[in-house]
Design a protein around this motif. Sequence first.
Motif, PDB file in Angstrom:
ATOM      1  N   VAL A   1      46.532  37.401  16.443  1.00  0.00           N
ATOM      2  CA  VAL A   1      45.647  36.860  15.396  1.00  0.00           C
ATOM      3  C   VAL A   1      45.836  37.640  14.099  1.00  0.00           C
ATOM      4  N   ASP A   2      45.868  38.961  14.207  1.00  0.00           N
ATOM      5  CA  ASP A   2      45.941  39.813  13.018  1.00  0.00           C
ATOM      6  C   ASP A   2      47.343  39.938  12.442  1.00  0.00           C
ATOM      7  N   CYS A   3      48.341  39.903  13.286  1.00  0.00           N
ATOM      8  CA  CYS A   3      49.659  40.359  12.853  1.00  0.00           C
ATOM      9  C   CYS A   3      50.743  39.293  12.730  1.00  0.00           C
ATOM     10  N   SER A   4      50.530  38.108  13.242  1.00  0.00           N
ATOM     11  CA  SER A   4      51.615  37.117  13.178  1.00  0.00           C
ATOM     12  C   SER A   4      51.462  36.130  12.022  1.00  0.00           C
ATOM     13  N   THR A   5      50.548  36.393  11.099  1.00  0.00           N
ATOM     14  CA  THR A   5      50.363  35.488   9.959  1.00  0.00           C
ATOM     15  C   THR A   5      51.593  35.453   9.053  1.00  0.00           C
ATOM     16  N   SER A   6      52.297  36.565   8.945  1.00  0.00           N
ATOM     17  CA  SER A   6      53.511  36.568   8.104  1.00  0.00           C
ATOM     18  C   SER A   6      54.621  35.721   8.736  1.00  0.00           C
ATOM     19  N   TYR A   7      54.432  35.307   9.985  1.00  0.00           N
ATOM     20  CA  TYR A   7      55.385  34.434  10.675  1.00  0.00           C
ATOM     21  C   TYR A   7      54.967  32.970  10.575  1.00  0.00           C
ATOM     22  N   GLY A   8      53.874  32.710   9.869  1.00  0.00           N
ATOM     23  CA  GLY A   8      53.420  31.339   9.664  1.00  0.00           C
ATOM     24  C   GLY A   8      52.226  30.942  10.501  1.00  0.00           C
ATOM     25  N   ASN A   9      51.703  31.847  11.318  1.00  0.00           N
ATOM     26  CA  ASN A   9      50.478  31.545  12.058  1.00  0.00           C
ATOM     27  C   ASN A   9      49.278  31.752  11.147  1.00  0.00           C
ATOM     28  N   HIS A  10      48.113  31.285  11.583  1.00  0.00           N
ATOM     29  CA  HIS A  10      46.947  31.239  10.703  1.00  0.00           C
ATOM     30  C   HIS A  10      45.744  31.999  11.265  1.00  0.00           C
TER      31      HIS A  10
ATOM     32  N   ASP B   1      59.228  44.350  18.708  1.00  0.00           N
ATOM     33  CA  ASP B   1      59.597  45.001  19.968  1.00  0.00           C
ATOM     34  C   ASP B   1      58.398  45.209  20.885  1.00  0.00           C
ATOM     35  N   GLY B   2      57.457  44.260  20.836  1.00  0.00           N
ATOM     36  CA  GLY B   2      56.347  44.317  21.776  1.00  0.00           C
ATOM     37  C   GLY B   2      55.045  43.793  21.226  1.00  0.00           C
ATOM     38  N   ILE B   3      54.062  43.795  22.125  1.00  0.00           N
ATOM     39  CA  ILE B   3      52.685  43.411  21.803  1.00  0.00           C
ATOM     40  C   ILE B   3      51.774  44.436  22.461  1.00  0.00           C
ATOM     41  N   ASP B   4      50.715  44.811  21.777  1.00  0.00           N
ATOM     42  CA  ASP B   4      49.777  45.786  22.322  1.00  0.00           C
ATOM     43  C   ASP B   4      48.999  45.209  23.495  1.00  0.00           C
ATOM     44  N   SER B   5      48.416  46.107  24.283  1.00  0.00           N
ATOM     45  CA  SER B   5      47.556  45.690  25.387  1.00  0.00           C
ATOM     46  C   SER B   5      46.191  45.302  24.837  1.00  0.00           C
ATOM     47  N   ASN B   6      45.490  44.501  25.587  1.00  0.00           N
ATOM     48  CA  ASN B   6      44.141  44.097  25.204  1.00  0.00           C
ATOM     49  C   ASN B   6      43.202  45.306  25.205  1.00  0.00           C
ATOM     50  N   LYS B   7      43.488  46.279  26.048  1.00  0.00           N
ATOM     51  CA  LYS B   7      42.665  47.498  26.104  1.00  0.00           C
ATOM     52  C   LYS B   7      42.796  48.310  24.809  1.00  0.00           C
ATOM     53  N   VAL B   8      44.011  48.437  24.300  1.00  0.00           N
ATOM     54  CA  VAL B   8      44.270  49.210  23.087  1.00  0.00           C
ATOM     55  C   VAL B   8      43.891  48.434  21.829  1.00  0.00           C
ATOM     56  N   TYR B   9      44.064  47.102  21.878  1.00  0.00           N
ATOM     57  CA  TYR B   9      43.838  46.239  20.708  1.00  0.00           C
ATOM     58  C   TYR B   9      42.902  45.115  21.142  1.00  0.00           C
ATOM     59  N   PRO B  10      41.602  45.421  21.337  1.00  0.00           N
ATOM     60  CA  PRO B  10      40.666  44.440  21.898  1.00  0.00           C
ATOM     61  C   PRO B  10      40.396  43.257  20.974  1.00  0.00           C
ATOM     62  N   TYR B  11      39.954  42.177  21.584  1.00  0.00           N
ATOM     63  CA  TYR B  11      39.663  40.939  20.864  1.00  0.00           C
ATOM     64  C   TYR B  11      38.383  41.082  20.055  1.00  0.00           C
ATOM     65  N   ASP B  12      38.455  40.754  18.752  1.00  0.00           N
ATOM     66  CA  ASP B  12      37.299  40.785  17.853  1.00  0.00           C
ATOM     67  C   ASP B  12      36.757  39.397  17.564  1.00  0.00           C
ATOM     68  N   GLY B  13      37.598  38.380  17.712  1.00  0.00           N
ATOM     69  CA  GLY B  13      37.174  37.021  17.425  1.00  0.00           C
ATOM     70  C   GLY B  13      37.110  36.691  15.945  1.00  0.00           C
ATOM     71  N   LYS B  14      37.770  37.502  15.119  1.00  0.00           N
ATOM     72  CA  LYS B  14      37.825  37.229  13.682  1.00  0.00           C
ATOM     73  C   LYS B  14      39.136  37.804  13.150  1.00  0.00           C
ATOM     74  N   ASP B  15      39.569  37.295  12.022  1.00  0.00           N
ATOM     75  CA  ASP B  15      40.789  37.809  11.410  1.00  0.00           C
ATOM     76  C   ASP B  15      40.580  39.263  11.002  1.00  0.00           C
TER      77      ASP B  15
END
Length: 114
Positions: free
Chosen positions: A10-19, A37-51
């Motif tokens: 949600v936070d990081c793929s906007t420069s790739y055209g996501n919204h 070269d990867g994606i963080d774990s949900n534990k390290v980068y928890p869901y906030d539900g907002k940009d």
Amino acid sequence: MIPPSPQNLVDCSTSYGNHGCNGGLMSKAFKYIIDKDGIDSNKVYPYDGKDGKFRYSAQGRAGYCWSFRFLPHGNEKALQYTVATVAPVSVAISSTLGTFRSYKGEYIMIQDAL
């Protein structure tokens, strides 16, 4: 399996055209994961539900992706083969359909079944 972080995408793929919270495409998310070269774990980068702001860190990586491809629409044999020999498989639902927007329960009727 360590669950990957949806918020990372949600936070990081906007420069790739996501919204962000307004949606996006799996192909663009996969391209982001490949390039970073990867994606963080949900534990390290928890869901906030907002940009939010980009805060990916390779130290919290839950997984990575080196390639992806699309399967032919409606081809159950191709899906079976892929699950058996390649795996994992990602599935997306288009929430732009009017029938999806009126969904109110735990059961979704699939009109275009495989």
